[in-house]
Design a protein around this motif. Structure first.
Motif, mmCIF file in Angstrom:
data_model
loop_
_atom_site.group_PDB
_atom_site.id
_atom_site.type_symbol
_atom_site.label_atom_id
_atom_site.label_comp_id
_atom_site.label_asym_id
_atom_site.label_seq_id
_atom_site.Cartn_x
_atom_site.Cartn_y
_atom_site.Cartn_z
ATOM 1 N N SER A 1 51.819 -60.298 0.526
ATOM 2 C CA SER A 1 53.361 -60.313 0.260
ATOM 3 C C SER A 1 53.693 -59.064 -0.397
ATOM 4 O O SER A 1 54.800 -58.688 -0.312
ATOM 5 C CB SER A 1 53.670 -61.539 -0.665
ATOM 6 N N ILE A 2 52.794 -58.456 -1.314
ATOM 7 C CA ILE A 2 53.175 -57.363 -2.054
ATOM 8 C C ILE A 2 53.252 -56.283 -1.147
ATOM 9 O O ILE A 2 54.620 -55.370 -1.215
ATOM 10 C CB ILE A 2 52.312 -57.057 -3.033
ATOM 11 N N VAL A 3 52.407 -56.021 -0.149
ATOM 12 C CA VAL A 3 52.565 -54.753 0.643
ATOM 13 C C VAL A 3 53.430 -54.955 1.695
ATOM 14 O O VAL A 3 54.123 -53.830 2.026
ATOM 15 C CB VAL A 3 51.079 -54.097 0.946
ATOM 16 N N ALA A 4 53.461 -56.070 2.287
ATOM 17 C CA ALA A 4 54.411 -56.181 3.329
ATOM 18 C C ALA A 4 55.867 -56.053 2.835
ATOM 19 O O ALA A 4 56.643 -55.514 3.480
ATOM 20 C CB ALA A 4 54.035 -57.519 4.083
ATOM 21 N N LEU B 1 53.681 -62.387 6.199
ATOM 22 C CA LEU B 1 52.707 -61.899 7.435
ATOM 23 C C LEU B 1 53.336 -62.152 8.733
ATOM 24 O O LEU B 1 53.446 -61.572 9.808
ATOM 25 C CB LEU B 1 51.359 -62.481 7.430
ATOM 26 N N LEU B 2 54.102 -63.567 8.685
ATOM 27 C CA LEU B 2 54.767 -64.000 9.999
ATOM 28 C C LEU B 2 56.056 -63.182 10.178
ATOM 29 O O LEU B 2 56.271 -62.665 11.498
ATOM 30 C CB LEU B 2 55.373 -65.384 9.884
ATOM 31 N N THR C 1 49.171 -53.254 4.989
ATOM 32 C CA THR C 1 49.107 -54.444 4.621
ATOM 33 C C THR C 1 47.713 -54.859 4.661
ATOM 34 O O THR C 1 47.096 -55.910 3.694
ATOM 35 C CB THR C 1 49.945 -55.432 5.502
ATOM 36 N N GLY C 2 46.989 -54.543 5.623
ATOM 37 C CA GLY C 2 45.506 -55.063 5.769
ATOM 38 C C GLY C 2 44.597 -54.352 4.570
ATOM 39 O O GLY C 2 43.714 -55.186 3.924
#
Length: 472
Positions: A397-400, A457-458, A345-346
């Motif tokens: 949002s895409i990667v998570a 992310l949350l 995600t990062g």
């Protein structure tokens, strides 16, 4: 020392602590071919859009009016077939190779029957769809033809998508990338011949006659369809004839299993619902844009194509995230699943922040690739610069979501996307479009994507996405 995804899975099953450097190396190994694939795909989309765009704004608008419907139908099917690759990733993580090959066989049967049914459905509604979407009568014939021809190739597009995602689940990101590159090159060649009429061009001081069918918008659809046929057959041939953990020439059953059906319902149904929620919202947004005039329709359609320059990297990293988290969950390593999810995600956010800067700076030039219409270029560049600010959170949002889906938490992704798209983007677009036109619609998009990224992310931080556990 570099290791493969298969070696990483073995270390995870044995309870070993894998150094962050080796984990990052595998993320890059899987991400880079997928990102390069996305670059080529995007480049070919640019070429396609430019070919159609130079016919005129009406041709672009004809495709743009049904583009959200193609996203809807294909998105729902992709949500279902992605559940098969998630099962494969988790089974390989648990070293259940025979179960993984069983899923592959069952996915082939699924693609055959569901793909044919989807193609028949798409062809059946193609005559009426542009009218339902509020298209100008002058655009409806080309829009209907485009959607019908595109729908006919769905079984092959499903095959290419399914088998490519399964190859990535094994750690082979290069092969599906090469298939996609070939498909895109063929798409550009087919479109060049099918869209344009026979004409004379000047090359190195010599006049050369180039043959073409001159079919315009239907030719663009047929070029895409033919390239999908080649890509689907090639992906299937690789699984039939190449050795590997998913080689279906090995003995095994073709029986539909209860476990596969349960996993399809558990993971695939929410994924399909998520794609339906996002794409149906896009259909409504196109319906809103269609009332703003041909220039707005063309600028919106080409702007979406231009923006893909930013998020292609995010989807490349998402592929790695889904495969690696899936194998970590299959190996019952929650700690590694969390580490991989945050690492990916990062990386996705950082890359998309950089491409967002490029989108802002080069927005007019990007629009100029697609069309010579000054009004379309000006409006498209304006909305792209609004969207550029949302790219880092869009990347989150895409990667998570890929990480969560790899862990089997497709329901959580569905809920977050539903709330953000329908509760924020559509609501704001309805309120802002009458006063601010297309600029208002894209401002709504920017606000929604930032909110969506924060929500993902949350959820990633809370860790409840890992509670689903390994599949049956």
């Amino acid at each position: 020392m570099s290791i493969t995804l298969e070696q990483l899975s073995a270390k995870m099953r044995q309870g070993e602590q894998v150094p962050l450097q080796q984990t990052a190396q595998i993320v890059l190994t899987l991400s880079i071919p997928s990102i390069l694939q996305q670059i080529v795909v995007t480049a070919m989309e640019y070429i396609d859009a430019a070919m159609v765009g130079h016919i005129g704004a009406s041709a672009t608008a004809s495709i743009g009016i049904v583009s959200s419907s193609t996203w809807l139908l294909h998105g729902m099917l992709a949500g279902l077939y992605m559940s098969f690759s998630i099962q494969v990733a988790q089974y390989l993580g648990a070293d259940r190779q025979e179960d993984a090959r069983g899923v592959l066989r069952q996915s082939m049967l699924f693609n055959l029957f569901v793909g044919l049914a989807a193609a028949a459905f798409g062809i059946g509604i193609s005559r009426y769809l542009p009218g339902w979407l509020g298209a100008d009568p002058a655009l409806q014939a080309d829009a209907s033809a485009y959607f019908a021809i595109w729908a006919a190739s769905l079984p092959f597009a499903m095959a290419m998508g399914t088998y490519s995602s399964m190859l990535r689940s094994t750690g082979d990101a290069l092969t599906p990338g090469l298939i996609s590159v070939l498909t895109c090159i063929l798409d550009a060649i087919f479109n060049y011949v099918l869209i344009n009429p026979t004409r004379t061009i000047l090359l190195a001081g010599h006049s050369i006659t180039v043959f073409g069918f001159g079919w315009g918008v239907p030719g663009a659809a047929l070029g895409t369809a033919l390239s999908n046929v080649v890509g689907g057959l090639l992906a299937l041939a690789l699984l039939l004839f190449r050795d590997g953990v998913l080689c279906i020439r090995r003995p095994g059953s073709w029986r539909i299993t209860k476990a596969c059906l349960q996993n399809l319902w558990k993971v695939g149904a929410p994924l399909a619902a998520e794609r339906a929620a996002l794409s149906s919202a896009q259909v409504l947004l196109v319906r809103i844009v269609s009332g703003l005039g041909t220039t707005a329709i063309a600028a919106n359609s080409l702007g979406v194509s231009a923006e893909s320059l930013c998020y292609m990297a995010g989807y490349g990293v998402q592929d790695a995230s889904l495969a690696m988290v899936g194998q970590a969950v299959g190996a019952h390593r929650r700690d590694m699943a969390k580490r991989i999810a945050w690492l990916c995600t990062g990386m996705g956010m950082a890359i998309m922040a950089l491409t967002g800067v490029g989108l802002y700076v080069f927005a007019p030039a990007l629009m100029g690739i697609f069309t010579a219409d000054a009004a379309v270029i000006a409006l498209g560049a304006q909305v792209l610069r609004i969207e550029a600010f949302a790219e880092p959170m869009f990347g989150a949002s895409i990667v998570a979501s890929g990480a969560m889906q790899g862990a089997g938490d497709s329901t959580g992704c569905f809920v977050l996307n539903l709330v953000s798209m329908w509760g924020i983007r559509l609501t704001l677009a309805v309120l802002l479009a009458p006063r601010f036109g297309l600029v208002g619609v894209w401002f709504a998009m920017c606000a929604e994507l930032c909110t969506r990224g924060a929500l993902f992310l949350l959820r990633l931080a809370r860790g409840k996405w890992l509670d689903k556990g390994a599949l049956a």
